[in-house]
Design a protein around this motif. Structure first.
Motif, PDB file in Angstrom:
ATOM      1  N   ALA A 336       0.838  -1.200   0.000  1.00  0.00           N
ATOM      2  CA  ALA A 336       0.000   0.000   0.000  1.00  0.00           C
ATOM      3  C   ALA A 336       0.870   1.246   0.000  1.00  0.00           C
ATOM      4  N   LYS A 337       0.297   2.357  -0.447  1.00  0.00           N
ATOM      5  CA  LYS A 337       1.016   3.621  -0.423  1.00  0.00           C
ATOM      6  C   LYS A 337       1.237   4.050   1.024  1.00  0.00           C
ATOM      7  N   LYS A 338       2.325   4.761   1.259  1.00  0.00           N
ATOM      8  CA  LYS A 338       2.733   5.063   2.633  1.00  0.00           C
ATOM      9  C   LYS A 338       1.718   5.954   3.356  1.00  0.00           C
ATOM     10  N   GLU A 339       0.910   6.731   2.591  1.00  0.00           N
ATOM     11  CA  GLU A 339      -0.073   7.614   3.234  1.00  0.00           C
ATOM     12  C   GLU A 339      -1.099   6.833   4.041  1.00  0.00           C
ATOM     13  N   LEU A 340      -1.369   5.572   3.648  1.00  0.00           N
ATOM     14  CA  LEU A 340      -2.375   4.784   4.357  1.00  0.00           C
ATOM     15  C   LEU A 340      -1.932   4.391   5.761  1.00  0.00           C
ATOM     16  N   ALA A 341      -0.647   4.524   6.048  1.00  0.00           N
ATOM     17  CA  ALA A 341      -0.166   4.222   7.394  1.00  0.00           C
ATOM     18  C   ALA A 341      -0.779   5.167   8.421  1.00  0.00           C
ATOM     19  N   HIS A 342      -1.293   6.311   7.966  1.00  0.00           N
ATOM     20  CA  HIS A 342      -1.890   7.303   8.871  1.00  0.00           C
ATOM     21  C   HIS A 342      -3.407   7.366   8.751  1.00  0.00           C
ATOM     22  N   ASP A 343      -4.003   6.442   7.998  1.00  0.00           N
ATOM     23  CA  ASP A 343      -5.456   6.397   7.834  1.00  0.00           C
ATOM     24  C   ASP A 343      -6.045   5.564   8.959  1.00  0.00           C
ATOM     25  N   PRO A 344      -6.882   6.165   9.843  1.00  0.00           N
ATOM     26  CA  PRO A 344      -7.391   5.420  11.000  1.00  0.00           C
ATOM     27  C   PRO A 344      -8.258   4.230  10.624  1.00  0.00           C
ATOM     28  N   ARG A 345      -8.810   4.239   9.403  1.00  0.00           N
ATOM     29  CA  ARG A 345      -9.624   3.107   8.968  1.00  0.00           C
ATOM     30  C   ARG A 345      -8.764   1.927   8.557  1.00  0.00           C
ATOM     31  N   PHE A 346      -7.494   2.186   8.271  1.00  0.00           N
ATOM     32  CA  PHE A 346      -6.626   1.169   7.695  1.00  0.00           C
ATOM     33  C   PHE A 346      -5.435   0.813   8.586  1.00  0.00           C
ATOM     34  N   ALA A 347      -4.908   1.819   9.310  1.00  0.00           N
ATOM     35  CA  ALA A 347      -3.655   1.651  10.035  1.00  0.00           C
ATOM     36  C   ALA A 347      -3.647   0.504  11.045  1.00  0.00           C
ATOM     37  N   PRO A 348      -4.719   0.283  11.841  1.00  0.00           N
ATOM     38  CA  PRO A 348      -4.635  -0.803  12.835  1.00  0.00           C
ATOM     39  C   PRO A 348      -4.390  -2.172  12.195  1.00  0.00           C
ATOM     40  N   ASP A 354       1.479  -6.343   9.058  1.00  0.00           N
ATOM     41  CA  ASP A 354       2.815  -6.001   8.562  1.00  0.00           C
ATOM     42  C   ASP A 354       2.797  -5.621   7.093  1.00  0.00           C
ATOM     43  N   ILE A 355       1.921  -4.668   6.750  1.00  0.00           N
ATOM     44  CA  ILE A 355       1.801  -4.172   5.382  1.00  0.00           C
ATOM     45  C   ILE A 355       3.140  -3.622   4.890  1.00  0.00           C
ATOM     46  N   VAL A 356       3.428  -3.834   3.618  1.00  0.00           N
ATOM     47  CA  VAL A 356       4.600  -3.239   2.978  1.00  0.00           C
ATOM     48  C   VAL A 356       4.182  -1.882   2.416  1.00  0.00           C
ATOM     49  N   TYR A 357       4.651  -0.800   3.035  1.00  0.00           N
ATOM     50  CA  TYR A 357       4.315   0.542   2.573  1.00  0.00           C
ATOM     51  C   TYR A 357       5.388   1.038   1.613  1.00  0.00           C
ATOM     52  N   ILE A 358       4.947   1.676   0.527  1.00  0.00           N
ATOM     53  CA  ILE A 358       5.894   2.180  -0.462  1.00  0.00           C
ATOM     54  C   ILE A 358       5.638   3.654  -0.720  1.00  0.00           C
TER      55      ILE A 358
END
Length: 484
Positions: A336-348, A354-358
């Protein structure tokens, strides 16, 4: 009142082939509201129109509304205000506004009607008084054959401020479709026309199958008098309601609670993957249930036939993540794109599995970031990835990136296409709010990647993408017969 189902049946019963046409108005017919309002709100927000120009436009609009002044006057004032602008910059404006606002206002059932005409081989034509800058992005997205619209006069790529030809309003639009029909060999007696406004009565009278869509009061009266069937389309669900707010809150709570439970299980067993399996499947399933979303899945056995695998899905909404999590359930992570690491619907869930963020802005770094995904596949963990790379503003499939294909080839695993329909209707691309409904999913047969090489990768990417296009165009009842 006529149902959309009855209207679709009448399209199927009409003479097939390109000698039958379907003429669609744009504003209020294909989309909810008016594109011109979107354009001028944006121009005002960016101080792109002077107070004098705005005043002249407002006065011309009031004259038209209350004193029945011709639209030509309003269009003339509007085009004068665009003098000196280039076609390129106005095209860019139209495409940006389509992505940001207009795409979300297209009636989903209008898409069904256009698709039904295309499936019948009919010529599908947009006929609108709007400019090409408003109309073309919608027409391209919905795959119209032709756009008949009000065009500005252009010299050397720059607008002169004059109209090129007729304003397509009232009789002018009727003349345009009549001329087009003569030129293209279209039988108007077999053809359809769709509009919401009384100004389009001449166009509706010109065809054998006039169909008022979401008609305004003046057109309702005319339709009743002439016996034209009236169809009301369901509005796109974009904004927040009390129900959607409560459902979204409940879904997020369920997701977060399940993620917390998964973390606890992982710590207790000293096994992060065990915790991820608990949190992913249960969390996504509960979130969908609390959100009022049900899945209608075809080809579910293909999700389990070969694992590990790279699962590729078309991406229109944040809701896709919950759908994929519920479908795949265990031993899976994603890219997933790195911005999703800060999305409360997705981050937990993202942290737990252990998503691979790019970072898509840095191609070389993105390639290096994909290596952990290859390692996970070799360790038996499947990967879910959206080959379009980002959420589409509409159901139209975007170009595919190659990253997921490279991962599959390097790990020596198959690709499993997962075709998703309807998520954008329940949760639009830029929306925070989830609405209840049914999501259709078609899991296609695994595509083997053994023997693929960099030299022929483009052909394989095109093949997989075509599988998505074919499925979206002709939704399967049984896809088990499809082979690679």
């Amino acid at each position: 009142m006529t149902s959309v189902a009855a209207l679709l049946a009448s399209i199927a019963d009409a003479p097939p082939g390109p000698s039958t046409a379907a003429f669609f108005d744009l504003d209020g017919t294909i989309i909810e509201g008016y594109t011109v309002e979107t354009v001028y709100r944006d121009r005002a927000r960016h101080a792109d129109i002077s107070p004098g120009q705005f005043s002249r436009l407002a006065l011309a609009a009031l004259d038209m509304r209350f004193r029945q002044a011709p639209l030509d006057t309003l269009v003339g004032v509007a085009f004068e205000a665009l003098a000196g602008r280039t076609e390129d910059e106005l095209s860019e404006l139209g495409e940006r506004l389509f992505r940001q606002e207009i795409a979300s206002r297209i009636y989903p059932q209008a898409r069904q009607l256009v698709h039904a005409h295309r499936k019948a081989g009919h010529r599908v034509v947009m006929a609108t008084s709007a400019t090409p800058f408003q109309a073309d992005p919608v027409a391209i997205d919905m795959v119209f054959d032709t756009v008949l619209c009000t065009r500005p006069k252009v010299r050397a790529g720059t607008l002169t401020g004059d109209v090129d030809g007729d304003v397509l309003w009232g009789p002018g639009k009727a003349r345009a479709i009549t001329d087009y029909a003569k030129q293209e060999g279209i039988h108007l007696s077999d053809s359809f026309a769709y509009s919401n406004g009384a100004e389009d009565v001449p166009m509706l009278k010109a065809v054998g199958h006039p169909r008022p869509l979401n008609p305004e009061p003046g057109l309702v009266d005319m339709a009743h008098m002439r016996g034209w069937p009236i169809v009301r389309l369901e509005p796109p669900r974009r904004g927040v309601t009390l129900s959607s707010a409560l459902r979204t809150g409940a879904a997020l709570t369920a997701l977060s609670t399940s993620a917390t439970l998964g973390i606890g299980v992982g710590l207790l067993n000293r096994n992060r993957q065990a915790g991820a399996n608990v949190g992913t499947g249960a969390g996504c399933r509960l979130a969908l249930a609390f959100g009022g979303v049900t899945l209608n899945v075809t080809g579910e056995n293909n999700l389990w036939a070969q694992r590990p695998a790279v699962f590729m899905f078309n991406h229109q909404s944040s809701l896709d993540m919950l759908v994929i999590g519920d479908l795949l359930r265990r031993d899976v992570t994603g890219v997933a794109k790195k911005e999703l690491a800060h999305d409360p619907r997705f981050a937990p869930i993202g942290w737990l599995v252990d998503i691979v963020y790019i970072d898509r802005a840095h191609t070389q770094q993105a390639k290096e970031a994909l290596q952990p995904a290859v390692s996970k596949l070799r360790d038996g963990i499947s990967i879910a990835i959206a080959p379009e790379g980002t959420r589409s503003p509409s159901p139209t499939l975007g170009p595919f990136k190659k990253g997921g294909f490279h991962i599959a080839v390097q790990a020596g695993v198959p690709i499993v296409p997962i075709v998703i329909r309807n998520t954008g209707e329940l949760m639009w691309r830029n929306s925070l709010w989830l609405h209840p409904g049914t999501v259709d999913v078609a899991a296609l047969e695994p595509v083997p990647t053994s023997g693929w090489s960099p030299d022929d990768l483009d052909d394989h990417v095109a093949y997989v993408r075509q599988r998505f296009l074919d499925t979206l165009a002709d939704w399967p009842g049984d896809i088990s017969h499809m082979h690679y």
